[in-house]
Scaffold this active site. Structure first.
Site, PDB file in Angstrom:
ATOM      1  N   SER A 157     -29.017  -9.613  -3.425  1.00 40.26           N
ATOM      2  CA  SER A 157     -29.653 -10.914  -3.639  1.00 40.26           C
ATOM      3  C   SER A 157     -29.973 -11.606  -2.322  1.00 40.26           C
ATOM      4  CB  SER A 157     -28.746 -11.812  -4.486  1.00 40.26           C
ATOM      5  OG  SER A 157     -27.518 -12.067  -3.817  1.00 40.26           O
TER       6      SER A 157
ATOM      7  N   GLY B 179     -34.793  -9.847   0.560  1.00 41.85           N
ATOM      8  CA  GLY B 179     -35.610  -8.852  -0.120  1.00 41.85           C
ATOM      9  C   GLY B 179     -35.455  -8.906  -1.621  1.00 41.85           C
TER      10      GLY B 179
ATOM     11  N   VAL C 294     -22.099  -2.255  -6.360  1.00 40.34           N
ATOM     12  CA  VAL C 294     -22.769  -1.010  -6.752  1.00 40.34           C
ATOM     13  C   VAL C 294     -22.036   0.144  -6.095  1.00 40.34           C
ATOM     14  CG1 VAL C 294     -24.881   0.356  -6.602  1.00 40.34           C
ATOM     15  CG2 VAL C 294     -24.998  -2.085  -7.150  1.00 40.34           C
TER      16      VAL C 294
ATOM     17  N   GLU D  58     -27.802 -18.233  19.840  1.00 39.79           N
ATOM     18  CA  GLU D  58     -27.579 -19.463  19.082  1.00 39.79           C
ATOM     19  C   GLU D  58     -26.094 -19.806  19.002  1.00 39.79           C
ATOM     20  OE1 GLU D  58     -31.504 -19.296  16.171  1.00 39.79           O
ATOM     21  OE2 GLU D  58     -29.720 -18.166  15.605  1.00 39.79           O
TER      22      GLU D  58
ATOM     23  N   ASP E 228     -33.403  -4.547   5.811  1.00 41.07           N
ATOM     24  CA  ASP E 228     -32.646  -3.965   6.920  1.00 41.07           C
ATOM     25  C   ASP E 228     -32.315  -2.496   6.721  1.00 41.07           C
ATOM     26  OD1 ASP E 228     -32.681  -6.487   7.930  1.00 41.07           O
ATOM     27  OD2 ASP E 228     -30.557  -6.917   7.623  1.00 41.07           O
TER      28      ASP E 228
END
Length: 468
Positions: A20, A23, A87, A182, A321
């Site tokens: 989720s 993508g 999964v 960052e 990814d």
């Protein structure tokens, strides 16, 4: 495997989406009004806006502001079912996906499968580094890192040995990509601005933030000019940037690196280490690749077809990814555009009733950006390069646009505004849950001899001994 694979009884084509993240979320959104049934499976119950994890780790935003519940996102979309579960298996010949939640195991039969399970932190074969330098890929990671950061300052308040206090106040960030830059910038602002008058035994301004990277420049994909600008801004904040620094060891005491130019080796004593270099694709990628007869690269990314399908299985897509295709970077826009592209193909083919000729996936690079500190960011959009305050405004606008939900956008704007106008951060609560969980797994592994799920069974986290 359960005996009877589940599929909706509507008779419509069944699309199973694994993951989720960007993508999976954008693919499901694309399919919400199509004549298909969608089952979205993820091991968490939320969609994570991963680029802002560092702001959770440094106390600017709360986890809820960047991780809205997936069920609420798709509330009111009758053809989308959200399922929480890990999964554990995919059978591309039987067209089934197996998920597990606790003791419940369920098989899901699909007509189309879209896998967007993302990537975890990669340690270049040194997975035991994770015990001492956690990565930042999940909410749990960000909360653990925040606890380590706060623990460093709190222990320094009570330290009587100058050398030990210096180690406690030395923060090492490995990896000078956007996340590392960052994070280093926010650590410097946290010490120099937010906490500057919060302690009595020492001045937080004494904290050292060190950014290490084996590359010769900061933010390599941004180009030399923007890389130099970001490095200059970091150094202005007091961050010590060490380039051509190849990390060779990370342990309880600190970080050891080798200078790629002169071969010298140095160890930096540090209590709090954070890893932001390298990724490792979900193992589901290799599971599918082995069944489809295709290869994976060193990071576990799958060699997909130009249409993002895998081998001869035109009904199996991998996005984000997890793919190795034309050197595409592992950024959110690749996942978003890939998810929408695959969903568009599925919608067209289910309407036509057959698999047809497909145009190859074409990625449109909308640019890259990284914020260094308040009022300073670097943005690259094609040949256009923006720095400073304007870059920071663009960064705010883009990230605000992609946050999911009006409430999250509103609260984030308020949090960013308060961070600009005041030096307070309201999300600096520190808990030991994640740190203790890591230690508990290590202890259990030592007792059972089972190293499943633990990076290094020989080592016990420094936090077990230092933050009881």
């Amino acid at each position: 495997m359960t005996e009877t694979p589940h599929r909706p009884r509507t008779g419509r084509p069944h699309v199973v989406i694994v993951g989720s993240g960007f993508g999976g979320l954008f693919a499901a959104r694309k399919l919400k009004d199509e004549n298909v049934d969608v089952t979205l499976i993820d091991r968490t119950n939320h969609h994570l806006f991963q680029p802002l994890l560092y702001q959770v780790a440094t106390g600017i935003l709360s986890s809820g502001e960047i991780a809205p519940p997936t069920r609420q996102i798709f509330d009111g979309e009758p053809n989308i079912r959200v399922v929480k579960g890990e999964v554990t298996d995919i059978d591309v010949d039987k067209r089934t996906v197996t998920s597990k939640l606790g003791d419940r195991v369920q098989d899901w039969e699909y007509d189309y499968l879209l896998v967007a399970a993302g990537a975890g932190q990669g340690y270049f074969g040194n997975d035991h580094f994770a015990n001492y330098a956690p990565g930042m890929k999940t909410i749990d990671d960000a909360l653990e890192i925040r606890s380590r950061i706060i623990a460093s300052f709190e222990h320094a308040e009570l330290a009587t040995d100058p050398a030990e206090r210096e180690r406690l106040l030395t923060f090492v960030v490995v990896g000078a990509g956007p996340t590392g830059v960052e994070l280093a910038g926010q650590l410097a602002e946290l010490a120099n601005r937010t906490l500057k008058s919060s302690f009595r035994s020492y001045n937080p301004h004494a904290a050292r933030v060190i950014l290490l990277d084996g590359a010769p420049q900061v933010l390599p994909p941004f180009g030399k000019r923007l890389g130099r600008n970001a490095q200059k801004q970091l150094e202005k904040l007091g961050v010590n940037v060490k380039l051509n620094a190849m990390v060779t060891d990370v342990n309880e005491y600190g970080v050891t690196y080798k200078n790629a130019e002169d071969g010298t080796v140095e160890t930096i004593p540090s209590y709090c280490k954070i890893w932001s270099a390298g990724v490792s694709a979900s193992p589901l990628g290799k599971l599918i690749a082995d069944q489809c007869g295709v290869g994976v690269d060193r990071a576990g990314r799958v060699e997909v077809n130009p249409d993002l399908s895998v081998g001869e299985h035109k009904n199996v897509f991998i996005v984000g990814d997890m793919i190795a295709l034309n050197g595409l970077p592992g950024v959110a826009q690749v996942a978003i555009q890939g998810g929408e592209y695959a969903a568009g193909v599925i919608a067209a083919e289910t309407e036509a009733g057959e698999i047809g000729d497909r145009e190859p996936f074409e990625y449109f690079d909308k640019g890259s950006m990284a914020t260094v500190s308040r009022f300073a960011a670097v943005v690259k959009m094609g040949k256009v390069e923006v720095t400073g305050f304007l870059g920071w405004v663009l960064w705010l606008a883009v990230h605000l646009m992609f946050l999911v939900g009006f409430r999250n956008r509103l609260v984030s704007v308020l949090s960013w505004g308060l961070n600009v106008l005041t030096r307070d951060r309201y999300q600096l609560v520190s808990t030991r849950q994640q740190m203790y969980a890591r230690t508990a797994i290590a202890r259990l592994t030592q007792l059972t001899g089972d190293d499943t799920g633990i990076r290094d069974k020989k080592n016990i986290s420094e936090i077990e001994r230092g933050d009881k």
